[in-house]
Design a protein around this motif. Sequence first.
Motif, mmCIF file in Angstrom:
data_model
loop_
_atom_site.group_PDB
_atom_site.id
_atom_site.type_symbol
_atom_site.label_atom_id
_atom_site.label_comp_id
_atom_site.label_asym_id
_atom_site.label_seq_id
_atom_site.Cartn_x
_atom_site.Cartn_y
_atom_site.Cartn_z
ATOM 1 N N CYS A 112 -74.867 19.255 3.552
ATOM 2 C CA CYS A 112 -73.794 20.163 3.976
ATOM 3 C C CYS A 112 -74.009 21.481 3.240
ATOM 4 N N PHE A 113 -73.299 22.502 3.667
ATOM 5 C CA PHE A 113 -73.370 23.788 3.004
ATOM 6 C C PHE A 113 -72.449 23.817 1.784
ATOM 7 N N ALA A 114 -72.977 24.305 0.674
ATOM 8 C CA ALA A 114 -72.169 24.434 -0.542
ATOM 9 C C ALA A 114 -71.259 25.650 -0.431
ATOM 10 N N THR A 115 -70.238 25.657 -1.279
ATOM 11 C CA THR A 115 -69.280 26.761 -1.340
ATOM 12 C C THR A 115 -69.197 27.240 -2.780
ATOM 13 N N ARG A 116 -69.167 28.544 -2.963
ATOM 14 C CA ARG A 116 -68.968 29.109 -4.299
ATOM 15 C C ARG A 116 -67.595 29.768 -4.353
ATOM 16 N N ILE A 117 -66.888 29.443 -5.404
ATOM 17 C CA ILE A 117 -65.585 30.060 -5.638
ATOM 18 C C ILE A 117 -65.331 30.056 -7.136
ATOM 19 N N GLY A 118 -64.883 31.204 -7.661
ATOM 20 C CA GLY A 118 -64.599 31.313 -9.083
ATOM 21 C C GLY A 118 -65.563 32.192 -9.837
ATOM 22 N N THR A 119 -66.427 32.916 -9.140
ATOM 23 C CA THR A 119 -67.402 33.761 -9.824
ATOM 24 C C THR A 119 -66.720 34.991 -10.423
ATOM 25 N N GLU A 120 -67.527 35.932 -10.918
ATOM 26 C CA GLU A 120 -67.015 37.057 -11.691
ATOM 27 C C GLU A 120 -65.786 37.711 -11.052
ATOM 28 N N GLY A 121 -64.723 37.859 -11.842
ATOM 29 C CA GLY A 121 -63.517 38.532 -11.385
ATOM 30 C C GLY A 121 -62.520 37.653 -10.669
ATOM 31 N N PHE A 122 -62.813 36.378 -10.474
ATOM 32 C CA PHE A 122 -61.915 35.498 -9.718
ATOM 33 C C PHE A 122 -60.624 35.240 -10.483
ATOM 34 N N ARG A 123 -59.520 35.223 -9.730
ATOM 35 C CA ARG A 123 -58.236 34.782 -10.258
ATOM 36 C C ARG A 123 -57.520 33.975 -9.175
ATOM 37 N N PRO A 124 -57.005 32.807 -9.532
ATOM 38 C CA PRO A 124 -56.292 31.981 -8.546
ATOM 39 C C PRO A 124 -54.875 32.483 -8.335
ATOM 40 N N GLY A 126 -70.943 21.562 7.963
ATOM 41 C CA GLY A 126 -72.189 21.039 8.508
ATOM 42 C C GLY A 126 -73.170 22.107 8.922
ATOM 43 N N GLY A 127 -74.472 21.767 8.790
ATOM 44 C CA GLY A 127 -75.539 22.682 9.172
ATOM 45 C C GLY A 127 -76.226 22.266 10.466
ATOM 46 N N GLU A 128 -77.457 22.733 10.647
ATOM 47 C CA GLU A 128 -78.255 22.404 11.815
ATOM 48 C C GLU A 128 -78.370 20.896 11.983
ATOM 49 N N ASN A 129 -78.176 20.444 13.228
ATOM 50 C CA ASN A 129 -78.287 19.019 13.543
ATOM 51 C C ASN A 129 -77.225 18.207 12.787
ATOM 52 N N PHE A 130 -76.107 18.874 12.493
ATOM 53 C CA PHE A 130 -74.981 18.257 11.794
ATOM 54 C C PHE A 130 -75.356 17.800 10.381
ATOM 55 N N ASP A 131 -76.371 18.441 9.804
ATOM 56 C CA ASP A 131 -76.780 18.091 8.449
ATOM 57 C C ASP A 131 -75.644 18.388 7.459
#
Length: 875
Positions: free
Chosen positions: A471-483, A464-469
């Motif tokens: 929502c904030f996105a998440t980035r995962i898996g960009t260059e070089g990522f390995r699970p 959640g953001g300001e005033n419980f808005d």
Amino acid sequence: MNRGKISGAMLLALLLTTAAMPAYAQTAGAEDRASGDNDEIIVTTNRRAEDSQDVSGVVQALGAEQLRQDGISELRQLQVAIPGLSIANQEGNVEIFIRGVGSANNTELGDPGAAPHLNGTYIPRPRGLGLMFYDLDRVEVNKGPQGTLYGRNALAGTLNIITAKPRLGEFSGYAQAEIANRSSYGAEGAINIPLGETLALRAAGYYINRDYGFKNVSTGAEARDLKPAGLEENYAGRLSLLWEPSDRLSVSIVGDYGKETGTGYPGANIFSAVVGSGLRPDKLNLKHVVYRGLQGDMENELWGIQGKINYDFGTFGAELTGSYRSVDFYQVNASSDGIDYPGRDLSAVQYDNYSGNFWQTRSKSQVYEARLFANDDQRFRWNLGAFYFKEDQAVGYLALADRGFCCYSATEFVMPDVKGESYAFYVDGTYDVADRLRFLAGIRYTDERKSRYGIGGNWALTLGGENFDCCFATRIGTEGFRPALLDRPNFDVSNITTPQGMAQFLIEGVKTPGLRDTLIAQIGAIADGTNPNGTCIDRPDIDNGFVNCPTLNPSDRNGGFSYANFTIPGQQIGSSKFNYVDWRVGIEYDLSDDNMLYAKVSTGHKSGGFNDSFDGSPIPETFSPEKLLVYEIGSRNSFDMFGRRGVFNLTGFYYDYTNQVFQDLTCINLDTTQQPPVCNGYSLVNRNIGASRIYGAEAEMRLRFPGNFGLDINAAYLDTKITRGIVADARAQDFGAGGNSPLISLVGNRLPLASKMNVSARLSQWFDAGPGRLDWQALLNYRSSYYLSQFNEADIVFLDGTRQTAFAAGFPDRQQGYVTLNLGIGYTIDNFRIEAWASNFLNEEVSQKALVGSSLNIRFLNDARTYGLRVRVNF
């Protein structure tokens, strides 16, 4: 590609060096097979070597020379020469269908419906099966259930790759090198070394570098240099040892190693292209793919060892076999934003999108069999055997969704402990009632069990953001990522209930963070306890221009989010246990020495299993083994024409297919606080809710004419019909209703991949020319239209009652009929041969497999046109 380059180059040098060795002896029978002088085909359908004309049933065998001349250089291309056979490659899984029967469930819970074998030994995981396709003796395809003698998962039949055996007392071998279009090149060779009079060693090797004709049409700087899917660099080696100290005892050991590398085998989603262009798939270029995100990458390492001991006691013999196989597969999908189509603006594509899939499979399997059998000169020729199979698997899958506006979600299924075990006992025999009349019968009892432990379900992260808005996105898996996948430190989620524990679990799913990932930075403070609200990151490339980090309302988050809600995968624990009986009975009657009539009834089963488990749902529910009951009549006939042997065989069959498994939707999140209860989540499961009937006929003709012409024709007619099956229509899944879907009846539909007509015709000739012999052949295959899914392009009726055609909704699944042509020509002088070939000369673009679901119409295609030149030396 860099991986494997050194080993591949070393193998190429070794093979070319071998070609320069003195020609002590020519490979036995090679010239005869090339010219068609020797027309006897040996098969092992009944677990003994015999002429295919003596077998009651349909078995097609192609020798190594014939495969090479036909331009069949890889496993999938077998379907060009064998009507009724379909082979596709989905994400590295080889799927085999025979006469419309097979299995598309290639997860750890699935099994093949047509059983693959290597030298008669069952292969449970056919990943990398194509790496065994070199230095062959022949390939056999047995059509129809082989449940009695071959057992496990031989529901549709068997495909048996038989490698060349060592030859006692003979120093011989071959070496060949080839170049082809699309920058492809390769080499293959073998050397046979006698080690005394009773022992021989054969070493063989293989290398290929090729692509499948896909093109990256991306225009964005982030993606235009990505290599397309299907690029391969593969190499393999095999050592075979044969010891025959007496006429009674034979011992053989075969060890092999192979490695596939490249950009992987993902399909292309054509859904948006069909909707956006209004064109059917046959009017689109399915190999012009819009790639983006991570570079596709695949590595598959496999090795195995087989041993066989055979002893002849006189009137009967004994055979002990054992096999161990290891598969280690890893793939990062070559991700795409569908395909290009007329009118598409490629500059508008979001190329900075790293949504993608990661796969990992490790399998270690053991197969043992003990068999007693009567020798061929007995009136009663019987087999009595026991079979044992064991497999330990570890599998991982992670699907990441990038560039979402909020409420990040991903899917992870990782099972570090998957076990399968099966044992069987069987007896089968043929009894000569009279000189021309034989009775055959057999029965097999099978007991099998499966189990697994791991995790499966969704990652969900709402910040959640300001005033419980929201929502904030998440980035995962960009260059070089390995699970992390199978390298996770913990797979027990039963006691993880706190936000801190959930955040830690998500972070542990990352082995190597991507260069521009935000997940760890956002929730790391929650995981380590330094800030229960995490760390708010407001960055332009995470699509959050409309949400601000909380400073005033609330003002007590210390740089964190106004709230952080988590969901992690659930525990997966499942097991199943089944037993079943297969049998066959039949008669054979010889009208003459060259004409046989037969009739038989036989059964086959495909293994059952269980589904994924979810908290609060009735799953896992088991699904039982599928069953096939087949009635078959036929005749096998040899005759003389123009002083040469000809063959004409005709077979008719009827299949009763019961306990058929279809995928259906089941509620996985039932809200019992409401009356009546409301389902808020659905998942696909496998269920025995189908039945089908299949009937058809196959004809085979082999003719030899004056002038050294040969004509081989194989034709198959197939009529399939689903007679029972009501399933959820996944094409119309409504996520606004928790993922619910309308029901659709499949009754009356044809089975997927089942063409009504399939004909292959080979015309060949040889003649002496100068100091050598010239031969040529043309292999033509016609296949009528077929459907790629069980929906058969039926209209979609959505939950609200509105109707739409499958085509308008983006789900056409009919592959139109097509013709493929393979060409070959060769010239042989003594032990030297040069040949040119062309596969798929007409460059037909064919869908061999499809995945159809909500906004998904993913196609897996055949190989594009290939032509090249090959040089071979036999010695």
